[in-house]
Scaffold this motif. Structure first.
Motif, PDB file in Angstrom:
ATOM      1  N   LEU A   1      13.848  -7.914  -0.731  1.00  0.00           N
ATOM      2  CA  LEU A   1      13.329  -7.729   0.624  1.00  0.00           C
ATOM      3  C   LEU A   1      11.982  -6.993   0.538  1.00  0.00           C
ATOM      4  CD1 LEU A   1      13.742  -7.738   3.713  1.00  0.00           C
ATOM      5  CD2 LEU A   1      15.035  -5.603   3.457  1.00  0.00           C
ATOM      6  N   GLY A   2      11.943  -5.974  -0.300  1.00  0.00           N
ATOM      7  CA  GLY A   2      10.690  -5.228  -0.495  1.00  0.00           C
ATOM      8  C   GLY A   2       9.584  -6.139  -1.009  1.00  0.00           C
ATOM      9  N   GLU A   3       9.945  -6.990  -1.977  1.00  0.00           N
ATOM     10  CA  GLU A   3       8.947  -7.900  -2.557  1.00  0.00           C
ATOM     11  C   GLU A   3       8.381  -8.813  -1.465  1.00  0.00           C
ATOM     12  OE1 GLU A   3       8.453  -8.100  -6.375  1.00  0.00           O
ATOM     13  OE2 GLU A   3       6.650  -8.831  -5.419  1.00  0.00           O
ATOM     14  N   ALA A   4       9.255  -9.324  -0.603  1.00  0.00           N
ATOM     15  CA  ALA A   4       8.795 -10.231   0.457  1.00  0.00           C
ATOM     16  C   ALA A   4       7.845  -9.492   1.404  1.00  0.00           C
ATOM     17  CB  ALA A   4       9.997 -10.784   1.219  1.00  0.00           C
ATOM     18  N   VAL A   5       8.193  -8.260   1.738  1.00  0.00           N
ATOM     19  CA  VAL A   5       7.353  -7.511   2.673  1.00  0.00           C
ATOM     20  C   VAL A   5       6.021  -7.145   2.018  1.00  0.00           C
ATOM     21  CG1 VAL A   5       7.150  -5.384   4.033  1.00  0.00           C
ATOM     22  CG2 VAL A   5       9.350  -6.592   3.927  1.00  0.00           C
ATOM     23  N   LEU A   6       6.085  -6.678   0.780  1.00  0.00           N
ATOM     24  CA  LEU A   6       4.841  -6.171   0.172  1.00  0.00           C
ATOM     25  C   LEU A   6       3.831  -7.281  -0.096  1.00  0.00           C
ATOM     26  CD1 LEU A   6       4.262  -6.253  -3.263  1.00  0.00           C
ATOM     27  CD2 LEU A   6       6.494  -5.202  -3.183  1.00  0.00           C
ATOM     28  N   THR A   7       4.330  -8.482  -0.426  1.00  0.00           N
ATOM     29  CA  THR A   7       3.357  -9.545  -0.690  1.00  0.00           C
ATOM     30  C   THR A   7       2.775 -10.087   0.620  1.00  0.00           C
ATOM     31  OG1 THR A   7       5.144 -11.150  -0.828  1.00  0.00           O
ATOM     32  CG2 THR A   7       4.292 -10.313  -2.904  1.00  0.00           C
ATOM     33  N   ALA A   8       3.568 -10.030   1.682  1.00  0.00           N
ATOM     34  CA  ALA A   8       3.071 -10.561   2.958  1.00  0.00           C
ATOM     35  C   ALA A   8       2.030  -9.614   3.565  1.00  0.00           C
ATOM     36  CB  ALA A   8       4.232 -10.779   3.918  1.00  0.00           C
ATOM     37  N   VAL A   9       2.349  -8.330   3.586  1.00  0.00           N
ATOM     38  CA  VAL A   9       1.380  -7.372   4.146  1.00  0.00           C
ATOM     39  C   VAL A   9       0.212  -7.202   3.169  1.00  0.00           C
ATOM     40  CG1 VAL A   9       1.067  -5.035   5.063  1.00  0.00           C
ATOM     41  CG2 VAL A   9       3.234  -6.234   5.420  1.00  0.00           C
ATOM     42  N   ASN A  10       0.547  -7.256   1.867  1.00  0.00           N
ATOM     43  CA  ASN A  10      -0.473  -7.312   0.815  1.00  0.00           C
ATOM     44  C   ASN A  10      -1.357  -6.065   0.753  1.00  0.00           C
ATOM     45  OD1 ASN A  10      -1.603  -8.626  -1.365  1.00  0.00           O
ATOM     46  ND2 ASN A  10      -3.204  -9.595  -0.150  1.00  0.00           N
ATOM     47  N   SER A  11      -0.764  -4.910   0.996  1.00  0.00           N
ATOM     48  CA  SER A  11      -1.527  -3.666   0.840  1.00  0.00           C
ATOM     49  C   SER A  11      -2.009  -3.554  -0.596  1.00  0.00           C
ATOM     50  CB  SER A  11      -0.624  -2.457   1.120  1.00  0.00           C
ATOM     51  OG  SER A  11      -0.137  -2.504   2.432  1.00  0.00           O
ATOM     52  N   SER A  12      -3.150  -2.937  -0.775  1.00  0.00           N
ATOM     53  CA  SER A  12      -3.573  -2.616  -2.137  1.00  0.00           C
ATOM     54  C   SER A  12      -3.570  -1.101  -2.238  1.00  0.00           C
ATOM     55  CB  SER A  12      -4.964  -3.164  -2.427  1.00  0.00           C
ATOM     56  OG  SER A  12      -5.324  -2.740  -3.732  1.00  0.00           O
ATOM     57  N   LEU A  13      -2.840  -0.617  -3.267  1.00  0.00           N
ATOM     58  CA  LEU A  13      -2.592   0.822  -3.316  1.00  0.00           C
ATOM     59  C   LEU A  13      -3.699   1.612  -3.992  1.00  0.00           C
ATOM     60  CD1 LEU A  13       0.533   2.347  -2.803  1.00  0.00           C
ATOM     61  CD2 LEU A  13      -0.108   0.112  -1.989  1.00  0.00           C
ATOM     62  N   ASP A  14      -4.905   1.031  -4.049  1.00  0.00           N
ATOM     63  CA  ASP A  14      -5.952   1.835  -4.683  1.00  0.00           C
ATOM     64  C   ASP A  14      -6.458   2.939  -3.757  1.00  0.00           C
ATOM     65  OD1 ASP A  14      -6.750  -0.595  -3.527  1.00  0.00           O
ATOM     66  OD2 ASP A  14      -8.574  -0.760  -4.680  1.00  0.00           O
ATOM     67  N   THR A  15      -6.723   2.585  -2.494  1.00  0.00           N
ATOM     68  CA  THR A  15      -7.242   3.633  -1.617  1.00  0.00           C
ATOM     69  C   THR A  15      -6.442   3.709  -0.325  1.00  0.00           C
ATOM     70  OG1 THR A  15      -8.852   2.037  -0.780  1.00  0.00           O
ATOM     71  CG2 THR A  15      -9.626   3.594  -2.456  1.00  0.00           C
ATOM     72  N   TRP A  16      -6.502   4.891   0.257  1.00  0.00           N
ATOM     73  CA  TRP A  16      -5.833   5.132   1.544  1.00  0.00           C
ATOM     74  C   TRP A  16      -6.263   4.099   2.574  1.00  0.00           C
ATOM     75  CZ3 TRP A  16      -2.156   7.717   4.046  1.00  0.00           C
ATOM     76  CH2 TRP A  16      -2.276   7.863   5.427  1.00  0.00           C
ATOM     77  N   ASP A  17      -7.576   3.751   2.562  1.00  0.00           N
ATOM     78  CA  ASP A  17      -8.060   2.844   3.601  1.00  0.00           C
ATOM     79  C   ASP A  17      -7.637   1.390   3.349  1.00  0.00           C
ATOM     80  OD1 ASP A  17      -9.828   1.968   1.671  1.00  0.00           O
ATOM     81  OD2 ASP A  17     -11.658   2.455   2.779  1.00  0.00           O
ATOM     82  N   GLN A  18      -6.836   1.164   2.284  1.00  0.00           N
ATOM     83  CA  GLN A  18      -6.279  -0.178   2.077  1.00  0.00           C
ATOM     84  C   GLN A  18      -4.754  -0.152   2.090  1.00  0.00           C
ATOM     85  OE1 GLN A  18      -8.471  -2.493  -1.151  1.00  0.00           O
ATOM     86  NE2 GLN A  18      -9.178  -0.430  -1.570  1.00  0.00           N
ATOM     87  N   SER A  19      -4.180   1.037   2.335  1.00  0.00           N
ATOM     88  CA  SER A  19      -2.720   1.067   2.214  1.00  0.00           C
ATOM     89  C   SER A  19      -2.036   2.022   3.182  1.00  0.00           C
ATOM     90  CB  SER A  19      -2.331   1.456   0.799  1.00  0.00           C
ATOM     91  OG  SER A  19      -2.698   2.794   0.556  1.00  0.00           O
TER      92      SER A  19
END
Ligand SMILES: Cc1ncc(COP(=O)(O)O)c(C=O)c1O
Length: 518
Positions: free
Chosen positions: A118-136
């Protein structure tokens, strides 16, 4: 973190209808119905295949698959997800290796828990990139909470920190990078002698055991250390690092003017599932002032074990620790982390770029995870573990891991009472290393019979086991990570292996009788 300033009315963007052509494939506010339909179709295909799989592998060969994959014209799209899924069945889903099958007993691959999917489905759809706060935004905070949670479980103390990585190899690489930089900084501070950087690097040594993971050697190579930078010390009868040899090696390095930049202890060796004596190793490292890295890629499941957490005693004294949630926390690939005792050491992975994470953001206390990582764009893998903990809880994961450890102990018992086989070291985790011993056969035939049995089993697809070398001879290995694997599954696979190996040894003996060599 709200900033002072005028109140601005943010115009709402109307939901545009799904466009035609290429834009119809973009996942946007206007295509959510397509998203539901296409994903449900994909999930349906996977679910059907998972349910019907009756062997871990079909035994397909590269020769059979290569033309099927090569025959697809990537410049001529099918345009339709159903057709693409049909095609995918032929080139992948039908012949994939299925880790959830109870007779998949080969490598360190686990079946995965549904909350993580379930997490995998959510994370790929929202597609946040965890490099910076302004992307995640929240993603960053979730990752940070999980790092703190893991560091707490290890017992690393209040200054601990860490970062999610792509796997144990990357975690170990980053650990060695930090150890190298800390060591070099200390050396430069201590000596008045001016040494060039290459000279300094060529004198650095990493000590690990003969059963340590090869990613340590790889890290040394990538970090520009010398070809003989990794010193392996022997293991005892239980395949655990010999601490007397470790102490001797550290002393020898010192006498020879070399600098030990890290000791890598393994908490769960890949082949034997054994745990190096962490308290004694921590004592030796503390006395010598050497960085201690614990590679718990495999053994980290013990952090949540209701009955076996004590096996990791001493890990809390490490300077850095590798954990692979995608091995013993039943998470999908990738999911790993590197934890450090002192968050300041992560600065060795920091670089400030004006466009992304300028230094002023540190003063503004904007949490940018890229400052701690050797990656830039980075998956929100932490979400899988988050949902796993929020839905199942840590004890449930620990119970699953305990089950496979119990099963491995029972398999070891079974093998040690079976005259067809020889079994080595009893694992503290979930591997079993053994070999078939045909009657009155020479070493070469024993080796070849075991190699043959593994390959013949894989070709039949009825089961998959791994292989390794022990003291130069070929052995077979079960890695148990599936709680659904029963003793009947194991006994069945052992019978098949014995049949294949026995057949091979007999056929070879007959051939040698009819055509004696020399
Ligand atoms: C002890 C140990 N460390 C590190 C690794 C590397 O982990 P990964 O495959 O996630 O890169 C492995 C993989 O099997 C391992 O067993």
């Amino acid at each position: 973190m709200s900033l002072p300033g005028p109140t601005v009315q943010v115009p709402t963007t109307g939901v545009t209808p799904a466009s035609h052509g290429a834009r119809a494939h973009l996942f946007t506010a206007g295509t959510v119905e397509d998203y539901r339909r296409v994903l449900a179709e994909g999930i349906g295909r996977v679910a059907t295949r998972m349910a019907e799989v009756d062997r871990p592998f079909t035994g397909v060969t590269p020769d059979e698959l290569v033309p099927r994959v090569a025959g697809i014209d990537l410049d001529r799209p099918l345009g339709d997800s159903g057709a693409a899924l049909d095609e995918l069945h032929d080139v992948y889903l039908r012949d994939a290796v299925y880790f959830h099958h109870p007779r998949y007993l080969a490598h360190l691959n686990c079946p995965v828990v549904i909350p993580a999917l379930l997490g995998e489905a959510v994370l790929t759809a929202v597609n946040s990139s965890l490099d910076t706060w302004d992307q995640s935004a929240g993603g960053t905070l979730i990752e940070r909470r999980l790092i703190d949670w893991t560091a707490d479980r290890i017992g690393l103390g209040p200054a601990a920190d860490g970062i999610f990585t792509s796997g144990g190899t990357q975690s170990n690489l980053q650990a060695m990078l930090l150890a190298r930089e800390e060591t070099c900084a200390n050396l430069v501070g201590r000596t008045t002698e001016r040494q060039s950087r290459p000279e300094l690097l060529s004198r650095l040594r990493i000590i690990t055991s003969a059963a340590g993971h090869f990613s340590v050697q790889k890290a040394a190579k990538l970090l520009g250390l010398g070809a003989d930078a990794v010193v392996t010390v022997p293991t005892d009868a239980d395949r655990r690092m010999r601490t007397a040899d470790l102490a001797r090696e550290i002393a020898r390095c010192r006498e020879e003017g070399l600098t030990v930049m890290a000791v890598v202890a393994t908490a769960g060796t890949t082949d034997f599932g054994t745990i190096d004596p962490l308290p004694q190793i921590a004592d030796i490292c503390a006395a010598a002032g050497v960085w201690l890295h614990v590679d718990a890629a495999y053994g980290c499941g013990l952090l949540v074990s209701p009955t076996r957490r004590h096996l990791l005693d001493g890990i809390e004294r490490a300077d850095s620790v590798t954990v692979d949630y995608h091995k013993s926390f039943f998470q999908p690939v990738s999911s790993s982390a590197l934890l450090v005792r002192d968050r300041r050491v992560l600065r060795h992975a920091t670089w400030h770029a004006d466009y992304l994470n300028p230094a002023r953001m540190v003063e503004q206390r904007i949490p940018n995870q890229v400052d701690k990582s050797i990656q830039t764009t980075r998956r929100f893998d932490a979400l899988k573990l988050w949902l796993t903990l929020r839905i199942m809880g840590p004890d449930a994961i620990g119970e699953l891991f305990d089950e496979v450890v119990d099963r491995a102990a029972a398999a070891w018992q079974l093998l040690s009472g079976d005259p067809r086989f020889e079994v080595v070291t009893r694992s503290q985790l979930s591997t079993v290393v053994f070999r078939y011993l045909p009657a009155a056969a020479g070493r070469e035939v024993v080796d070849d019979a075991n190699l043959y049995a593994r390959e013949a089993l894989a070709a039949s697809g009825a089961g998959l086991v791994a292989g390794t070398k022990v003291d130069g001879a070929h052995y077979l290995k079960l890695t148990l990570l599936n709680p659904e694997t029963t003793m009947d599954d194991i006994a069945h696979v052992l019978d098949l292996l014995a049949e294949h190996a026995g057949w091979y040894a007999q056929t070879r003996a007959a051939a040698e009788l009819s055509c004696p060599v020399g």
